[in-house]
Each structure stands twice: as structure tokens, then as C-alpha cells.
Design a protein around this motif. Sequence first.
Motif, PDB file in Angstrom:
ATOM      1  N   LEU A   1       0.791  -1.209  -0.105  1.00  0.00           N
ATOM      2  CA  LEU A   1       0.148  -0.096  -0.085  1.00  0.00           C
ATOM      3  C   LEU A   1       0.912   1.221  -0.036  1.00  0.00           C
ATOM      4  CD1 LEU A   1      -2.674   1.525   0.058  1.00  0.00           C
ATOM      5  CD2 LEU A   1      -2.883   1.179   2.536  1.00  0.00           C
ATOM      6  N   ASP A   2       1.997   1.315   0.727  1.00  0.00           N
ATOM      7  CA  ASP A   2       3.073   2.654   0.742  1.00  0.00           C
ATOM      8  C   ASP A   2       3.458   2.702  -0.832  1.00  0.00           C
ATOM      9  OD1 ASP A   2       2.523   2.677   3.390  1.00  0.00           O
ATOM     10  OD2 ASP A   2       4.683   1.732   3.901  1.00  0.00           O
ATOM     11  N   ARG A   3       3.819   1.558  -1.461  1.00  0.00           N
ATOM     12  CA  ARG A   3       4.076   1.951  -2.843  1.00  0.00           C
ATOM     13  C   ARG A   3       3.147   2.185  -3.921  1.00  0.00           C
ATOM     14  NH1 ARG A   3       6.580  -3.218  -1.517  1.00  0.00           N
ATOM     15  NH2 ARG A   3       5.147  -4.447  -2.775  1.00  0.00           N
ATOM     16  N   ALA A   4       1.876   1.874  -3.539  1.00  0.00           N
ATOM     17  CA  ALA A   4       0.729   2.174  -4.267  1.00  0.00           C
ATOM     18  C   ALA A   4       0.276   3.515  -4.265  1.00  0.00           C
ATOM     19  CB  ALA A   4      -0.614   1.277  -4.149  1.00  0.00           C
ATOM     20  N   VAL A   5       0.688   3.986  -2.899  1.00  0.00           N
ATOM     21  CA  VAL A   5       0.299   5.553  -2.758  1.00  0.00           C
ATOM     22  C   VAL A   5       1.364   6.250  -3.339  1.00  0.00           C
ATOM     23  CG1 VAL A   5       0.468   7.227  -0.757  1.00  0.00           C
ATOM     24  CG2 VAL A   5      -0.763   5.129  -0.410  1.00  0.00           C
ATOM     25  N   ALA A   6       2.736   5.863  -3.324  1.00  0.00           N
ATOM     26  CA  ALA A   6       3.647   6.570  -3.856  1.00  0.00           C
ATOM     27  C   ALA A   6       3.386   6.828  -5.644  1.00  0.00           C
ATOM     28  CB  ALA A   6       5.033   5.906  -3.810  1.00  0.00           C
ATOM     29  N   GLU A   7       2.978   5.693  -6.170  1.00  0.00           N
ATOM     30  CA  GLU A   7       2.586   5.591  -7.483  1.00  0.00           C
ATOM     31  C   GLU A   7       1.352   6.449  -7.656  1.00  0.00           C
ATOM     32  OE1 GLU A   7       1.759   1.428  -8.358  1.00  0.00           O
ATOM     33  OE2 GLU A   7       3.785   0.796  -7.870  1.00  0.00           O
ATOM     34  N   ARG A   8       0.325   6.433  -7.023  1.00  0.00           N
ATOM     35  CA  ARG A   8      -0.648   7.357  -7.290  1.00  0.00           C
ATOM     36  C   ARG A   8      -0.209   8.793  -7.177  1.00  0.00           C
ATOM     37  NH1 ARG A   8      -2.572   6.229 -10.286  1.00  0.00           N
ATOM     38  NH2 ARG A   8      -4.162   8.081 -10.244  1.00  0.00           N
ATOM     39  N   VAL A   9       0.727   9.220  -6.213  1.00  0.00           N
ATOM     40  CA  VAL A   9       1.203  10.600  -6.050  1.00  0.00           C
ATOM     41  C   VAL A   9       1.967  11.162  -7.536  1.00  0.00           C
ATOM     42  CG1 VAL A   9       2.638  12.054  -4.974  1.00  0.00           C
ATOM     43  CG2 VAL A   9       1.066  10.632  -3.884  1.00  0.00           C
ATOM     44  N   ALA A  10       2.748   9.955  -7.699  1.00  0.00           N
ATOM     45  CA  ALA A  10       3.698  10.178  -8.975  1.00  0.00           C
ATOM     46  C   ALA A  10       3.073  10.281 -10.119  1.00  0.00           C
ATOM     47  CB  ALA A  10       4.853   9.295  -8.985  1.00  0.00           C
ATOM     48  N   ASP A  11       1.893   9.737 -10.439  1.00  0.00           N
ATOM     49  CA  ASP A  11       1.100   9.537 -11.358  1.00  0.00           C
ATOM     50  C   ASP A  11       0.285  10.843 -11.544  1.00  0.00           C
ATOM     51  OD1 ASP A  11       2.221   7.506 -12.694  1.00  0.00           O
ATOM     52  OD2 ASP A  11       0.392   6.038 -12.045  1.00  0.00           O
ATOM     53  N   GLY A  12       0.022  11.894 -10.347  1.00  0.00           N
ATOM     54  CA  GLY A  12      -0.507  13.120 -10.461  1.00  0.00           C
ATOM     55  C   GLY A  12      -1.780  13.143  -9.569  1.00  0.00           C
ATOM     56  N   ALA A  13      -1.894  12.013  -8.789  1.00  0.00           N
ATOM     57  CA  ALA A  13      -3.102  11.842  -8.056  1.00  0.00           C
ATOM     58  C   ALA A  13      -2.905  12.865  -6.704  1.00  0.00           C
ATOM     59  CB  ALA A  13      -3.710  10.589  -7.655  1.00  0.00           C
ATOM     60  N   THR A  14      -3.946  12.988  -6.014  1.00  0.00           N
ATOM     61  CA  THR A  14      -3.805  13.608  -4.528  1.00  0.00           C
ATOM     62  C   THR A  14      -4.225  12.477  -3.565  1.00  0.00           C
ATOM     63  OG1 THR A  14      -4.670  16.001  -5.481  1.00  0.00           O
ATOM     64  CG2 THR A  14      -4.602  15.467  -3.221  1.00  0.00           C
ATOM     65  N   VAL A  15      -3.556  12.369  -2.535  1.00  0.00           N
ATOM     66  CA  VAL A  15      -3.851  11.256  -1.579  1.00  0.00           C
ATOM     67  C   VAL A  15      -3.938  12.015  -0.456  1.00  0.00           C
ATOM     68  CG1 VAL A  15      -3.177   9.198  -0.703  1.00  0.00           C
ATOM     69  CG2 VAL A  15      -2.489   9.507  -2.982  1.00  0.00           C
ATOM     70  N   VAL A  16      -4.803  11.733   0.406  1.00  0.00           N
ATOM     71  CA  VAL A  16      -5.044  12.299   1.844  1.00  0.00           C
ATOM     72  C   VAL A  16      -5.146  11.033   2.748  1.00  0.00           C
ATOM     73  CG1 VAL A  16      -6.543  13.837   3.259  1.00  0.00           C
ATOM     74  CG2 VAL A  16      -6.428  14.407   0.643  1.00  0.00           C
TER      75      VAL A  16
END
Length: 558
Positions: A160-175
Motif C-alpha cells: 500500500l505504501d508503494r501504491a500510494v507513492a505511485e498514485r502521487v507520482a502519476d498526478g493524484a492527490t492522496v489524503v
Amino acid sequence: MILRGVGRRYGLRGPWVLRGLDLDLPTHTLVRIEGANGVGKSTLLRMLAGIDAPTEGHVTGRPRTAYVPERFPVALPFTAVGYLVHMGRVHGLPAAEAADRAQEWLARFGAAGYARTPLAELSKGTSQKVAVAQALLAEPGLLVLDEAWTGLDTAARDALDRAVAERVADGATVVFVDHDPRRLAGSPSRTHRLEGRTLHAVAPAADHGPRVRIEATGPASAALPPGLPGTPTVERNTPDPAAVRLTTTAAHSDALLHALVTARPPWHVTGLSQLPAPVPVPCSRHDGTAVGVEPRPTPTTGPAEAATPEATPGADPEAAVVAPRPARPSGPQPRATAALTRYRTALLARSQRWLAPLLLYAAVLGVGVRAGQPLLDSLGYAAAAVVPLAAWLVRLCVTQEPPAARNVVAAAVGPSSGHRASLLAGLGCALALGGAGTGIVLLISEPVSTDRTAAVPLLPAALAGLLATLCCALTGAAAGALCARPVLHRHGWSLAATVAGALLVLVTDGSPAKAAVTDLVSGSLTGRVRIPLLPLAGAAVVAVAVGVLTSRLAALRE
């Protein structure tokens, strides 16, 4: 996404939970929300996800959203992959793509062996993996995590940590909110603390952990991608202007590698090394930017070059192979609305809660309809029986889903759309059963008047019976919608109100259902068929008005 002057009360007139919140959430941003228990962190996340509407203020620019609750319910009558396919289709994915992504994410979280296992048989940790997978498979622009790591094993937490980093790198916002202060330590772009019903920005603490140096080469004159994770220190190689050296924390290294190799045009990683932790140096800047960090240049525009990212020794292999997919439009799409209605219908069918109203409807028909009876009388009786049937089924569809699962759907399409889908599912089931009952009446009844002196034309009678059934189903569905959440939340009151509402619909003067049934019964006295067009129009107006009202209220009172 922007919040301006946002506040939320307990109920419609209760005390304020949050008030005066101003928050900007740009893309490529990881935001941590901190605060003591009970200060409203979950309430804030629900407003960010679109599950709850603010009592005051406004939220603008919300992208396509996914939400992971702290505790995911197992009381859903689906297998793990079956539920994920439904959620993928609700997010607008085609069925085949949703199935592929469901299997992919279950495998990433180590739950591929449970794909065909019913959710009710899964452990808490495995069901939480399903909850996380449903949020990630659609690649949302806004990912909201409310204690999402709770119950996950170590490997799944790392995934999940890696998935969060991927979403942020792809331009998403994660809260995210998490009780562990070490969760994603050093990674958040921003941290906010919730105190005194409002948010306070927290200055980031200096990260003195291990550093990673990444050497990369890009096309001539190409700028680095914007919003690189971790705000890395940038050093240019003067002899070779296309080469760059980036230094960041170990916590950000995987996300930074992913951002480089998936950029368009891509950057080729030529070196990777780990550096010792730096000596702590006080930082005098409030924005937390490290001294010596080169400002990120504005990217130049130009045609994207197709290229395959090169494998890099020591880099995360998953980060190197995950390619960004085209962004999907935000908000509920027609395909997603149909998929959500199918999901609600499947939920009702698999739960077997439909059995009680079906048996009641069959019993009423068995008592009141006999072979050889006058056709129009029997059609009127069968149509009247659809009123309590529709009210019961709509109430079941509106209340059958556990709150956490309902919140997941509300974040994906909005609570109003989710409520409308429940109404449509209940109405559709009522129409299917009512149509079947009308067909049985047409087969066994005698097409004559009540005194058996006049013949009744079969085709007009069939049309009148079907329209009367539709009229009663619409009116009964409206009664069921008014007697369930979000109008009435208490189970006892809701059940009693549903029974009373169905009876009132049948006996109250001016009710479209009573008018349609009366037209059939009175027509049976003379053998004249009356098509209930006016009652049907009235029922449609009532059903639409109640649907709009309760859907709007669902966005305010969930």
C-alpha cells in the motif's frame, strides 16, 4: 481540489464538528491529517471524498475519487473478485478490464488465492485488502484513506505504501489518516493537524534518514517532470546538460524512480546509490524546503515520445513496469450509473431478502385471484398488491448495504447517484414481479364483466393492467423511499411507516394508485376498459419528485 469556509454539523441543527476549513489540494500531493481521537478527522475525510456535504462553505474541483474506510464490512454476498468487478464497473471500467485489474491488485496485496472466496468468509486483514484494492483499481485522481493500513500484514502495508507513492507520482492527490506516526514518515508533501474544529498546517520536520542519489539522463533540453515526489535536490552535470543528479530520502526514492521512468518523454536512470544520513541542520524556512534545492523548472511542451522505460539495478521492479493509463472523466457516467443499478440489484438478489416480499405478493395473489374470475377485477387486485411489494423492495434496496460499503460507493459516484440507483433497483424488481403477476392473471382469468354479461377485449385489458401495475409500482416506490433513510433512519419507525404508507397509498383519494385500480374495478362492472394514462402521469410525477428529494437529502444527511 479546494475547500473554502467548509463546516459540518452533527445532524442538521446539532453542534459544529468542523468549521472554517480552508484547504488547497493540488495534484502530485500526499497529505497527512493528524489530530486526537474524536476531533473530526473521519468527518473531514468523508467531506473530502464527497460522502458528506458540508453544512457551510463549498468544495470545488473534486476529481474522480476513491475511499477506503477503516473497517470494511464482510456482510456483502459477493466473492472478493466479484465485488471488485462490480466496483470497477461503477468507476466506469469495462467488465473485462475491471476483472483484469481486480486480479492484478489482489495479487499485489497477496490475496490472489482468495479471489473466489465469499467476502463473509474472509479474515479482517484479507477483507481490508479487498477494500484497498477497490480504491486503487480505478486509478482515482483523489484517494482518501481512513486508517486504511489497519488490519493489513507487513507485506500488504508495504504494498500500500508503494501504491500510494505511485498514485502521487502519476498526478493524484492522496489524503490519509493513520494512528501510526511512522506511517509514510518523511513522504507527505503536507501535514495538517485538526484542532479546535479547524485545520492548522504543521511545518514538516527535517528528515535525517538515509538518502538515495539517482543519476538520470533525459532528452536534450528536456525539463524534469513537475511535482517530483520528495522535493529532491537537483544537480546538473555541466559537460552534459541532459544529465541530472537527484538526491532524496529513501522513503521517496521508489516514487521518484517511478516518476522519472514513466515521464513523457522518459528519463533513463543511469546510476543509483545510497548516501549516509546527513548531519541535522536547523531549517529556517517555514515551507520545509531544503536549503540548496533547485527550483523545479516549468516543463516544456511538445509531442510525447513513445519509449520503454529501462530496467534499473536496485529500482523497484513494480515501479518500472507500471505505466500510466489514460485519465477517465470524473463524476458518474451513464455506464457507471447502469453498473451501480446492477450492483444494487445483485446485492438484493444474493442477499435473499427479496424472498419475504415475494412470498407476501404470491400469497396475496393466491388468496385474491382465482381461475375463471372476471379479468378486470383480477387485474385491479393484482395491481393493488404491487404497492406494498414496491415499497418493501425499495426500502430493502435503500437500507441493505452496510454503511462502510455505501460510503465507498458514495465516494465513487456521489451519495445522490448511489441513492437513485437503489430506488431504480427496487423499482425494477417490483416491476419484474408485478409484470409476472399480471401475466398470470391474464392467463387464468375470464375476459368478461363482473356480471358476466359483456365481453372484455383482451389486448386493451392487458395494456390497462400493465399500466396500472406500473402506476402502482411507481407510487409504492415513492412511499418506500419516503419511509427509509435518509428520511427515516430508525429501523422500527421505518418499517411501521412503510406499512402505513402503502395502505394510505391504496385508500387515499387522489392517490394515482387508487385511481388506476378504481378504473379497472369500475370498468369491470360494464366491461369497458379504461387506460389509466392520467393516473400513470401523476404517479410518474410523484415518483420523480420523491426521487429527487430523497437523493438530495441523501447528500446532506448521510
